[in-house]
Design a protein around this motif. Structure first.
Motif, PDB file in Angstrom:
ATOM      1  N   TYR A  11       0.871  -1.179   0.000  1.00  0.00           N
ATOM      2  CA  TYR A  11       0.000   0.000   0.000  1.00  0.00           C
ATOM      3  C   TYR A  11       0.905   1.225   0.000  1.00  0.00           C
ATOM      4  O   TYR A  11       2.133   1.095   0.186  1.00  0.00           O
ATOM      5  N   THR A  12       0.336   2.382  -0.192  1.00  0.00           N
ATOM      6  CA  THR A  12       1.095   3.620  -0.073  1.00  0.00           C
ATOM      7  C   THR A  12       0.944   4.136   1.354  1.00  0.00           C
ATOM      8  O   THR A  12      -0.177   4.441   1.786  1.00  0.00           O
ATOM      9  N   PRO A  13       2.028   4.194   2.143  1.00  0.00           N
ATOM     10  CA  PRO A  13       1.924   4.651   3.529  1.00  0.00           C
ATOM     11  C   PRO A  13       1.241   6.011   3.624  1.00  0.00           C
ATOM     12  O   PRO A  13       1.523   6.924   2.848  1.00  0.00           O
ATOM     13  N   SER A  14       0.334   6.141   4.568  1.00  0.00           N
ATOM     14  CA  SER A  14      -0.428   7.375   4.745  1.00  0.00           C
ATOM     15  C   SER A  14       0.466   8.496   5.262  1.00  0.00           C
ATOM     16  O   SER A  14       1.098   8.364   6.309  1.00  0.00           O
ATOM     17  N   LEU A  15       0.498   9.589   4.544  1.00  0.00           N
ATOM     18  CA  LEU A  15       1.276  10.749   4.971  1.00  0.00           C
ATOM     19  C   LEU A  15       0.615  11.431   6.158  1.00  0.00           C
ATOM     20  O   LEU A  15       1.282  11.796   7.133  1.00  0.00           O
ATOM     21  N   VAL A  16      -0.698  11.582   6.107  1.00  0.00           N
ATOM     22  CA  VAL A  16      -1.425  12.277   7.176  1.00  0.00           C
ATOM     23  C   VAL A  16      -1.253  11.552   8.508  1.00  0.00           C
ATOM     24  O   VAL A  16      -0.919  12.156   9.533  1.00  0.00           O
ATOM     25  N   ALA A  17      -1.471  10.239   8.505  1.00  0.00           N
ATOM     26  CA  ALA A  17      -1.355   9.467   9.743  1.00  0.00           C
ATOM     27  C   ALA A  17       0.063   9.521  10.297  1.00  0.00           C
ATOM     28  O   ALA A  17       0.274   9.678  11.510  1.00  0.00           O
ATOM     29  N   VAL A 223       1.435 -11.716  15.298  1.00  0.00           N
ATOM     30  CA  VAL A 223       0.506 -12.192  14.267  1.00  0.00           C
ATOM     31  C   VAL A 223       0.901 -11.651  12.902  1.00  0.00           C
ATOM     32  O   VAL A 223       0.907 -12.375  11.897  1.00  0.00           O
ATOM     33  N   GLU A 224       1.286 -10.386  12.859  1.00  0.00           N
ATOM     34  CA  GLU A 224       1.683  -9.744  11.604  1.00  0.00           C
ATOM     35  C   GLU A 224       2.844 -10.479  10.947  1.00  0.00           C
ATOM     36  O   GLU A 224       2.795 -10.800   9.748  1.00  0.00           O
ATOM     37  N   PHE A 225       3.878 -10.771  11.718  1.00  0.00           N
ATOM     38  CA  PHE A 225       5.066 -11.390  11.128  1.00  0.00           C
ATOM     39  C   PHE A 225       4.890 -12.880  10.886  1.00  0.00           C
ATOM     40  O   PHE A 225       5.515 -13.434   9.986  1.00  0.00           O
ATOM     41  N   ILE A 226       4.056 -13.531  11.668  1.00  0.00           N
ATOM     42  CA  ILE A 226       3.769 -14.939  11.386  1.00  0.00           C
ATOM     43  C   ILE A 226       2.997 -15.071  10.070  1.00  0.00           C
ATOM     44  O   ILE A 226       3.262 -15.968   9.270  1.00  0.00           O
ATOM     45  N   GLN A 230       2.535 -11.221   2.678  1.00  0.00           N
ATOM     46  CA  GLN A 230       1.251 -11.208   1.978  1.00  0.00           C
ATOM     47  C   GLN A 230       0.072 -11.413   2.925  1.00  0.00           C
ATOM     48  O   GLN A 230      -1.060 -11.558   2.488  1.00  0.00           O
ATOM     49  N   GLY A 231       0.328 -11.438   4.222  1.00  0.00           N
ATOM     50  CA  GLY A 231      -0.745 -11.639   5.194  1.00  0.00           C
ATOM     51  C   GLY A 231      -1.690 -10.454   5.263  1.00  0.00           C
ATOM     52  O   GLY A 231      -1.332  -9.318   4.914  1.00  0.00           O
ATOM     53  N   TYR A 232      -2.885 -10.719   5.747  1.00  0.00           N
ATOM     54  CA  TYR A 232      -3.919  -9.675   5.807  1.00  0.00           C
ATOM     55  C   TYR A 232      -3.491  -8.505   6.692  1.00  0.00           C
ATOM     56  O   TYR A 232      -3.729  -7.343   6.359  1.00  0.00           O
ATOM     57  N   VAL A 233      -2.845  -8.799   7.816  1.00  0.00           N
ATOM     58  CA  VAL A 233      -2.467  -7.743   8.755  1.00  0.00           C
ATOM     59  C   VAL A 233      -1.408  -6.829   8.158  1.00  0.00           C
ATOM     60  O   VAL A 233      -1.527  -5.604   8.202  1.00  0.00           O
ATOM     61  N   MET A 234      -0.351  -7.412   7.568  1.00  0.00           N
ATOM     62  CA  MET A 234       0.737  -6.592   7.038  1.00  0.00           C
ATOM     63  C   MET A 234       0.332  -5.806   5.795  1.00  0.00           C
ATOM     64  O   MET A 234       0.930  -4.773   5.483  1.00  0.00           O
ATOM     65  N   THR A 235      -0.672  -6.273   5.084  1.00  0.00           N
ATOM     66  CA  THR A 235      -1.088  -5.581   3.856  1.00  0.00           C
ATOM     67  C   THR A 235      -2.159  -4.520   4.114  1.00  0.00           C
ATOM     68  O   THR A 235      -2.638  -3.902   3.168  1.00  0.00           O
ATOM     69  N   HIS A 236      -2.534  -4.319   5.375  1.00  0.00           N
ATOM     70  CA  HIS A 236      -3.525  -3.293   5.719  1.00  0.00           C
ATOM     71  C   HIS A 236      -2.936  -2.366   6.784  1.00  0.00           C
ATOM     72  O   HIS A 236      -2.754  -2.777   7.935  1.00  0.00           O
ATOM     73  N   GLU A 237      -2.641  -1.157   6.381  1.00  0.00           N
ATOM     74  CA  GLU A 237      -1.930  -0.212   7.243  1.00  0.00           C
ATOM     75  C   GLU A 237      -2.709   0.152   8.504  1.00  0.00           C
ATOM     76  O   GLU A 237      -2.118   0.490   9.524  1.00  0.00           O
ATOM     77  N   VAL A 238      -4.017   0.073   8.456  1.00  0.00           N
ATOM     78  CA  VAL A 238      -4.839   0.485   9.593  1.00  0.00           C
ATOM     79  C   VAL A 238      -4.460  -0.251  10.867  1.00  0.00           C
ATOM     80  O   VAL A 238      -4.506   0.314  11.968  1.00  0.00           O
ATOM     81  N   PHE A 239      -4.039  -1.507  10.752  1.00  0.00           N
ATOM     82  CA  PHE A 239      -3.684  -2.287  11.939  1.00  0.00           C
ATOM     83  C   PHE A 239      -2.487  -1.676  12.657  1.00  0.00           C
ATOM     84  O   PHE A 239      -2.407  -1.695  13.894  1.00  0.00           O
ATOM     85  N   LEU A 240      -1.530  -1.149  11.895  1.00  0.00           N
ATOM     86  CA  LEU A 240      -0.351  -0.521  12.490  1.00  0.00           C
ATOM     87  C   LEU A 240      -0.760   0.644  13.381  1.00  0.00           C
ATOM     88  O   LEU A 240      -0.246   0.797  14.498  1.00  0.00           O
ATOM     89  N   TYR A 241      -1.698   1.450  12.902  1.00  0.00           N
ATOM     90  CA  TYR A 241      -2.079   2.648  13.647  1.00  0.00           C
ATOM     91  C   TYR A 241      -3.027   2.351  14.800  1.00  0.00           C
ATOM     92  O   TYR A 241      -3.035   3.080  15.801  1.00  0.00           O
TER      93      TYR A 241
END
Length: 277
Positions: A11-17, A223-226, A230-241
């Motif tokens: 994804y493109t990392p969110s600049l605003v966040a 969970v992210e690294f396991i 291509q996992g769902y968590v790592m491919t969705h930036e919202v989880f990081l925030y």
């Protein structure tokens, strides 16, 4: 900046966040620095460094917004955001030892207070080294290096969870014992009549809440690294925030509001040498 053909972001990392959290972490870190200087609470140095790591990490994500292929920016945001909570934990470990000495409850700790900080901070250092090594390997620019790095990080996160779990058990056992068999010092230093006691119990409550938040964040990262690249968590930036940035910001603000020095600096002058251990 160095670039990689391997896809670093899905994804493109969110600049605003990234800008918002870099600013938020900067403000709470500055306040922590002021509190540390004012109270001479050297045990909070790692905590402050962790805040600086967060600012650098989210600053690097700002760069990644404009250059998704930069391995330098990716490595910086990955490493600094991974390592910051380990530094928070180091300060929290040291706080427990100081609380135990503060109320003269050394005999109620199942881990000798003299080595408690060394044991837990030692585990913290091991976790730090593993996660730092894994983060460095991940930025090698190939799928194989990413896979190897992510499993080294998983190992580091497991070490962190084991020692953090042992810390919580140690703190809860001590807390239970001293409530059942209070020392004269613990009773003298209690302040009744508030929802969140402004005494040594409140310091422990703050450590518990901060620890739970760090544990939630560590489980999310595990969970992210396991799951992998291509996992769902790592491919969705919202989880990081939600599970990293927000949780760690709450940890820093909580410790601004319930800074241990507000209580521990009330110690007797003759105790100051012991508290530095």
């Amino acid at each position: 900046m160095g670039a990689s053909d391997f896809v670093l972001y899905e994804y493109t990392p969110s600049l605003v966040a990234a800008v918002i959290f870099a600013a938020l972490f900067f403000l709470t870190t500055v306040l922590h620095l002021w509190q540390r200087i004012r109270a001479h609470s050297n045990y909070f140095n790692p905590f402050i460094v962790g805040g600086i790591f967060q600012v650098i990490g989210y600053g690097a994500r700002c760069v990644s917004h404009f250059n998704k292929t930069s391995t330098i920016a990716y490595a910086m945001q990955s490493l600094f955001l991974l390592l910051a909570p380990i530094l928070y934990a180091a300060s929290i470990y040291m706080v427990l030892g100081r609380v135990i000495r503060f109320v003269r409850g050394e005999h109620m700790s199942y881990i000798p207070v003299g080595i408690m900080t060394k044991v837990f901070v030692g585990g913290d250092i091991l976790s730090f080294l593993l996660q730092a090594a894994g983060g460095g390997i991940m930025t090698g620019g190939s799928k194989s290096s990413f896979t190897i790095g992510q499993w080294v990080i998983v190992g580091g996160l497991c070490v962190q969870l084991v020692f953090f779990g042992a810390f919580l058990v140690s703190a809860l056992i001590f807390h239970s014992k001293i409530l059942r068999h209070p020392t004269a010092e613990s009773e003298q230093k209690m302040h009744l009549g508030s929802f969140w006691p402004r005494d040594w119990r409140g310091v422990l409550f703050a450590c518990y809440v901060a620890s739970v938040l760090i544990l939630i964040r560590s489980v999310y990262r595990l969970v992210e690294f396991i799951q992998g690249q291509q996992g769902y968590v790592m491919t969705h930036e919202v989880f990081l925030y939600v599970f990293d940035a927000t949780m760690m910001y709450f940890v820093m603000v909580l410790m601004n509001l319930r800074h241990p020095a507000h209580v521990l600096q009330q110690q007797n002058p003759s105790d100051s040498t012991e508290q530095k251990a």
